[in-house]
Design a protein around this motif. Structure first.
Motif, PDB file in Angstrom:
ATOM      1  N   UNK A  34      -5.322 -37.005 142.349  1.00 57.81           N
ATOM      2  CA  UNK A  34      -5.104 -38.323 141.725  1.00 57.81           C
ATOM      3  C   UNK A  34      -5.605 -39.771 142.603  1.00 57.81           C
ATOM      4  N   UNK A  35      -6.376 -40.294 141.672  1.00 52.75           N
ATOM      5  CA  UNK A  35      -7.001 -41.629 142.260  1.00 52.75           C
ATOM      6  C   UNK A  35      -6.052 -42.722 142.252  1.00 52.75           C
ATOM      7  N   UNK A  36      -5.394 -43.262 143.119  1.00 55.58           N
ATOM      8  CA  UNK A  36      -4.383 -44.259 142.791  1.00 55.58           C
ATOM      9  C   UNK A  36      -5.070 -45.637 142.370  1.00 55.58           C
ATOM     10  N   UNK A  37      -4.484 -46.277 141.185  1.00 56.29           N
ATOM     11  CA  UNK A  37      -4.909 -47.532 140.714  1.00 56.29           C
ATOM     12  C   UNK A  37      -3.732 -48.345 140.887  1.00 56.29           C
ATOM     13  N   UNK A  38      -3.704 -49.226 141.620  1.00 55.88           N
ATOM     14  CA  UNK A  38      -2.394 -50.132 141.802  1.00 55.88           C
ATOM     15  C   UNK A  38      -2.627 -51.276 140.799  1.00 55.88           C
ATOM     16  N   UNK A  39      -1.712 -51.589 140.174  1.00 59.88           N
ATOM     17  CA  UNK A  39      -1.847 -52.687 139.253  1.00 59.88           C
ATOM     18  C   UNK A  39      -0.369 -53.495 139.553  1.00 59.88           C
ATOM     19  N   UNK A  40      -0.677 -54.786 139.848  1.00 61.66           N
ATOM     20  CA  UNK A  40       0.526 -55.677 140.312  1.00 61.66           C
ATOM     21  C   UNK A  40       0.954 -56.742 139.137  1.00 61.66           C
ATOM     22  N   UNK A  41       2.192 -56.822 138.853  1.00 65.29           N
ATOM     23  CA  UNK A  41       2.517 -58.092 137.828  1.00 65.29           C
ATOM     24  C   UNK A  41       3.341 -59.115 138.779  1.00 65.29           C
ATOM     25  N   UNK A  42       2.882 -60.389 138.751  1.00 62.34           N
ATOM     26  CA  UNK A  42       3.574 -61.359 139.640  1.00 62.34           C
ATOM     27  C   UNK A  42       4.928 -61.728 138.877  1.00 62.34           C
ATOM     28  N   UNK A  43       5.584 -62.811 139.603  1.00 63.67           N
ATOM     29  CA  UNK A  43       6.702 -63.157 138.986  1.00 63.67           C
ATOM     30  C   UNK A  43       6.684 -64.187 137.736  1.00 63.67           C
ATOM     31  N   UNK A  44       5.575 -64.407 137.351  1.00 63.58           N
ATOM     32  CA  UNK A  44       5.456 -65.187 136.040  1.00 63.58           C
ATOM     33  C   UNK A  44       5.082 -64.140 135.046  1.00 63.58           C
ATOM     34  N   UNK A  45       4.959 -62.854 135.395  1.00 62.19           N
ATOM     35  CA  UNK A  45       4.576 -61.856 134.444  1.00 62.19           C
ATOM     36  C   UNK A  45       2.944 -61.618 134.171  1.00 62.19           C
ATOM     37  N   UNK A  46       2.166 -62.062 135.195  1.00 62.33           N
ATOM     38  CA  UNK A  46       0.923 -62.077 134.975  1.00 62.33           C
ATOM     39  C   UNK A  46       0.377 -60.735 135.640  1.00 62.33           C
ATOM     40  N   UNK A  47      -0.775 -60.025 134.984  1.00 62.34           N
ATOM     41  CA  UNK A  47      -1.166 -58.641 135.596  1.00 62.34           C
ATOM     42  C   UNK A  47      -2.391 -58.913 136.434  1.00 62.34           C
ATOM     43  N   UNK A  48      -2.390 -58.294 137.413  1.00 59.11           N
ATOM     44  CA  UNK A  48      -3.285 -58.194 138.307  1.00 59.11           C
ATOM     45  C   UNK A  48      -3.917 -56.692 138.840  1.00 59.11           C
ATOM     46  N   UNK A  49      -5.211 -56.646 139.083  1.00 58.05           N
ATOM     47  CA  UNK A  49      -5.648 -55.583 139.827  1.00 58.05           C
ATOM     48  C   UNK A  49      -5.616 -55.707 141.025  1.00 58.05           C
ATOM     49  N   UNK A  50      -5.032 -54.656 141.808  1.00 50.85           N
ATOM     50  CA  UNK A  50      -4.558 -54.802 143.331  1.00 50.85           C
ATOM     51  C   UNK A  50      -5.619 -53.762 144.120  1.00 50.85           C
ATOM     52  N   UNK A  51      -5.994 -54.274 145.235  1.00 49.95           N
ATOM     53  CA  UNK A  51      -6.879 -53.434 146.080  1.00 49.95           C
ATOM     54  C   UNK A  51      -5.935 -52.126 146.638  1.00 49.95           C
ATOM     55  N   UNK A  52      -6.782 -51.059 146.490  1.00 51.08           N
ATOM     56  CA  UNK A  52      -6.046 -49.868 146.953  1.00 51.08           C
ATOM     57  C   UNK A  52      -5.529 -49.849 148.396  1.00 51.08           C
ATOM     58  N   UNK A  53      -6.165 -50.580 149.180  1.00 52.53           N
ATOM     59  CA  UNK A  53      -5.590 -50.954 150.666  1.00 52.53           C
ATOM     60  C   UNK A  53      -4.136 -51.145 150.819  1.00 52.53           C
ATOM     61  N   UNK A  54      -3.458 -51.375 149.831  1.00 52.02           N
ATOM     62  CA  UNK A  54      -2.029 -51.570 149.866  1.00 52.02           C
ATOM     63  C   UNK A  54      -1.139 -50.504 150.393  1.00 52.02           C
ATOM     64  N   UNK A  55      -1.974 -49.253 150.482  1.00 48.97           N
ATOM     65  CA  UNK A  55      -1.233 -48.185 150.975  1.00 48.97           C
ATOM     66  C   UNK A  55      -0.728 -48.820 152.568  1.00 48.97           C
ATOM     67  N   UNK A  56      -1.427 -49.581 153.037  1.00 52.12           N
ATOM     68  CA  UNK A  56      -0.490 -49.982 154.510  1.00 52.12           C
ATOM     69  C   UNK A  56       0.299 -50.892 154.347  1.00 52.12           C
ATOM     70  N   UNK A  57       0.986 -51.262 153.207  1.00 49.70           N
ATOM     71  CA  UNK A  57       1.769 -52.387 152.806  1.00 49.70           C
ATOM     72  C   UNK A  57       3.071 -52.309 153.708  1.00 49.70           C
ATOM     73  N   UNK A  58       3.441 -50.902 153.621  1.00 50.13           N
ATOM     74  CA  UNK A  58       4.884 -50.869 154.186  1.00 50.13           C
ATOM     75  C   UNK A  58       5.070 -51.521 155.487  1.00 50.13           C
ATOM     76  N   UNK A  59       4.111 -51.593 156.402  1.00 53.97           N
ATOM     77  CA  UNK A  59       4.128 -51.792 157.714  1.00 53.97           C
ATOM     78  C   UNK A  59       4.298 -53.554 157.673  1.00 53.97           C
ATOM     79  N   UNK A  60       3.988 -54.109 156.569  1.00 56.00           N
ATOM     80  CA  UNK A  60       3.744 -55.728 156.709  1.00 56.00           C
ATOM     81  C   UNK A  60       5.362 -56.116 156.750  1.00 56.00           C
ATOM     82  N   UNK A  61       5.285 -57.619 156.940  1.00 50.08           N
ATOM     83  CA  UNK A  61       6.784 -58.090 157.260  1.00 50.08           C
ATOM     84  C   UNK A  61       7.129 -58.428 155.593  1.00 50.08           C
ATOM     85  N   UNK A  62       8.217 -58.963 155.520  1.00 51.82           N
ATOM     86  CA  UNK A  62       8.383 -59.494 154.009  1.00 51.82           C
ATOM     87  C   UNK A  62       7.624 -60.401 153.494  1.00 51.82           C
TER      88      UNK A  62
END
Ligand code: ADP
Ligand code: MG
Length: 361
Positions: A34-62
């Motif tokens: 599977x090739x991950x294709x992250x798609x984010x929706x912001x708090x206003x409900x708009x859709x965005x294409x997200x960089x795949x490098x979000x794989x490291x996200x979990x280590x980031x702070x709040x």
């Protein structure tokens, strides 16, 4: 490679949890077919294409997690329309909690696009998000739920004190007051007297026109995972030990609760919970996966169904994946099985439709 869209964020109160869950899913499928294709929706409900490098996200702070999805009008130029982001996908994995993600709306979008997707279909998602409909279907299936009553805004407004009196007579105190259609404990109140009930009702009506009011059960909170379409498997049982008086928003998302896995309960109680969870899942026609939450009455020992979450928290440290790990299903295998179940439903539906089309010719 199979293009697997992971859709996360959203307008919900559980926006941050959703981002962390998505990061875990992206990480788990990296290096597979599977090739991950992250798609984010912001708090206003708009859709965005997200960089795949979000794989490291979990280590980031709040605070940095929050900035991952562009917010505000300054970023709206980068917003894309949902159709253009979904069209190239082979499969959709919504990791969205609450309204618009967990309630059948986005599932309807996938159905319109004939895109296979993870988890419950439109109806099961919508019903499970509604605490009143859920209880009615479970009662009809002969399943145990706590004593409760409902309140519509129109009925309440016509005779507020009369309605409060009725609730008081039916349920006594303390009483739980909940909007029918929200999750993450938002708008939920516990009232010990008439004055508090009045406030709790007002507060809950901010979020919905229909409320459910429940007897307060002195209880332990137990949860179990279910996986499957027609047939379902169940995980180990876990217990949530909230630090606050009830499992409110803060204890859920600010680390105020402990997870005990497996729960310290008798094998009879565990077996009862497993059997009830599968029936509760079938009664709502759930598919793919869900987490079923129970209240165990400390006094009577009764096991009561509380709710079925169609998209439970999905970080590697969330209850749902940990319950499966305890049952011998590691995170990566869990994701794989969920995707397989989504494809299974999709193929069954398309076969049925093409057979029927052929028959009509
Ligand atoms: N009838 C009840 N008796 C006792 N505690 C309850 C009852 N209903 C809810 N709670 C407490 O409130 C929390 C949130 O309620 P819940 O129905 O699970 O709403 P949500 O959809 O927001 O998760 C539960 O986890 C539990 O701690
Ligand atoms: Mg809950």
């Amino acid at each position: 490679m199979i293009k697997l869209g992971i859709i996360f964020g959203g307008k919900s109160e559980e926006h941050e949890v959703s981002i962390l869950s998505a990061a875990s899913v992206v990480e788990a499928i990296a290096g597979t077919k599977y090739e991950p294709v992250p798609i984010g929706i912001n708090r206003e409900g708009r859709w965005f294409s997200i960089d795949e490098s979000m794989a490291g996200l979990e280590t980031l702070d709040d605070s940095r997690v929050k900035t991952l999805i562009p917010r505000g009008d300054g970023d709206s130029r980068r917003a894309r329309d949902p159709g253009s982001l979904l069209a190239p996908l082979d499969f959709a994995f919504p990791v969205l909690h609450g309204p618009y993600g967990e309630d059948g709306k986005i599932q309807g979008l996938f159905e319109m696009l004939n895109l296979p997707y993870a988890g419950c279909g439109v109806t099961a998602s919508a019903v499970a998000m509604d605490k009143i409909f859920t209880r009615e279907l479970w009662l009809r299936a002969g399943l145990p739920v706590c004593r409760h009553t409902t309140l519509r805004r129109r009925v309440h407004d016509a005779n507020p004190s009369g309605e409060r009196g009725r609730v008081e007579r039916e349920l006594g105190y303390p009483v739980f007051v909940k909007p029918a259609n929200l999750g993450s404990s938002v708008g939920i109140g516990k009232a010990w007297n008439a004055k508090e009930m009045e406030t709790a009702i007002e507060e809950a009506f901010l979020y919905d026109d229909r409320l459910i009011l429940e007897e307060c059960v002195d209880c332990r909170e137990l949860e179990i995972g279910v996986l499957g379409n027609e047939d379902s498997d169940v995980s180990a049982v876990g217990e949530i030990v909230p630090k606050a008086e009830f499992y409110d928003y803060d204890s859920k998302y600010r680390g105020g609760a402990k997870l005990l896995i497996p729960a310290d309960i008798s094998s009879e109680t565990a077996a009862k919970i497993a059997a009830l969870a599968r029936r509760a899942y079938a009664a709502l026609n759930a598919e793919g996966f869900a987490r079923v939450d129970f209240l165990l009455d400390r006094r009577s020992g009764a096991v009561l169904l509380n709710e079925l979450n169609t998209i439970p928290g999905f970080t590697a440290y969330s209850m749902f994946p940990l319950l499966w790990r305890e049952a011998g299903v590691p995170y990566e295998v869990l994701i794989e099985r969920i995707i397989g179940l989504g494809y299974e439903r999709h193929h069954a539906k398309n076969n049925r439709e093409s057979n029927n089309a052929q028959r009509r010719r």
